[in-house]
Design a protein around this motif. Sequence first.
Motif, short mmCIF file in Angstrom:
data_model
loop_
_atom_site.label_atom_id
_atom_site.label_comp_id
_atom_site.label_asym_id
_atom_site.label_seq_id
_atom_site.Cartn_x
_atom_site.Cartn_y
_atom_site.Cartn_z
N GLN A 133 74.12 46.13 40.86
CA GLN A 133 75.15 45.45 41.64
C GLN A 133 75.57 44.11 41.05
O GLN A 133 76.49 43.46 41.55
CB GLN A 133 74.65 45.23 43.08
N ILE A 134 74.89 43.67 40.00
CA ILE A 134 75.25 42.41 39.35
C ILE A 134 76.17 42.74 38.17
O ILE A 134 75.72 43.34 37.18
CB ILE A 134 74.01 41.65 38.86
N PRO A 135 77.44 42.39 38.25
CA PRO A 135 78.38 42.73 37.16
C PRO A 135 77.88 42.26 35.80
O PRO A 135 77.48 41.10 35.64
CB PRO A 135 79.66 42.01 37.58
N GLY A 136 77.90 43.17 34.83
CA GLY A 136 77.55 42.82 33.46
C GLY A 136 76.08 42.86 33.14
O GLY A 136 75.70 42.70 31.96
N MET A 137 75.21 43.09 34.12
CA MET A 137 73.77 43.09 33.86
C MET A 137 73.36 44.34 33.10
O MET A 137 73.57 45.47 33.56
CB MET A 137 73.00 43.00 35.18
N VAL A 138 72.77 44.16 31.93
CA VAL A 138 72.25 45.26 31.13
C VAL A 138 70.89 45.66 31.68
O VAL A 138 70.09 44.80 32.07
CB VAL A 138 72.13 44.85 29.64
N ILE A 139 70.61 46.97 31.74
CA ILE A 139 69.34 47.46 32.29
C ILE A 139 68.71 48.41 31.28
O ILE A 139 69.35 49.40 30.89
CB ILE A 139 69.53 48.18 33.63
N VAL A 140 67.47 48.14 30.87
CA VAL A 140 66.77 49.03 29.96
C VAL A 140 65.41 49.38 30.52
O VAL A 140 64.76 48.57 31.18
CB VAL A 140 66.62 48.43 28.53
#
Length: 315
Positions: A133-140
């Motif tokens: 829900q956080i715009p632009g947050m990359v998740i790995v």
Amino acid sequence: MKDAHVYSHYKEAVIGAVVDLAKEHPEIVFLDADLSSCIGSTTFQKEFPDRFFNCGIAEANMVGVAAGLASTGLVPFIHSFGCFASRRDYDQLFISVGYTHQTVHVIGSDPGITAQYNGGTHMPFEDIALMRQIPGMVIVEPSDAQSLYELTLQVYENGHSSYIRTPRKGICFRYSPEDKIELGKGIELKDGEDVAIIATGALMVDAALGAEKLLAEKGIKATVIDLHTIRPLDTALIEKVAARTGHVLVCENGRYAGGVGEMIAAHLASVNPVKMGFVNVGERFGEVGNLKYLSSAFGFTAENVAAAAEELARK
């Protein structure tokens, strides 16, 4: 490219990557929430004592401090257990980091059932949904030590805030330094035509690979994808294996709502609807136990994944 096989735990691989980055980039700092001994960030502290900050058991404040440091041009890596790194400090992550476009890299350790004896209060099943829900947050969520090391380097190079989802204990060596590991590009480990199993993290990728062998014994050929990057989603690979198999099973150590399965289902619904199945925690809270017990209790075993894939493939 460093050989991550020198490490004996996941925590050493992720901290080792941050230390190596900091040697070349003096703007990198590290913040911890009084969990230095748990994640091994004392290694960073010894190497760069003036660039390490223990913020105490105050995760929301730690994020605020990190956002302030980022606004001056520094690049903070911060750590806490995944439950605290996502739920407890979410408002600060959303506003102080996301809304103000600061770059902060969050290490959320012991996600899902890997929290083991810390129990249900410490098992973040919803952290991926929150970070999405956080715009632009990359998740790995890497599946072994080498990919964890490499992707930690790459999230820094990417320049956007990130959430690194990783266990602390244990270790798996799936890839070598020569293997191509690229942020935003899933890895096809097995190539089959009957069903595609898309998994995230070491626990679920191991289960998926075990399931592929069990399925092969029954004449069912499975594709297995290591989806180490959850965001940005590798839509090209997902579309390719969906078109090839017509059946997609998504396995994640977390909740369906807002998670990887829902994310992939939403994408495929818009481009190529296929038959889908999901292995996740369902509508449950966590509980206390070792990883073997919890994997069985939540259905995160090769046998359960194989059964779900077989049922899906026969539809």
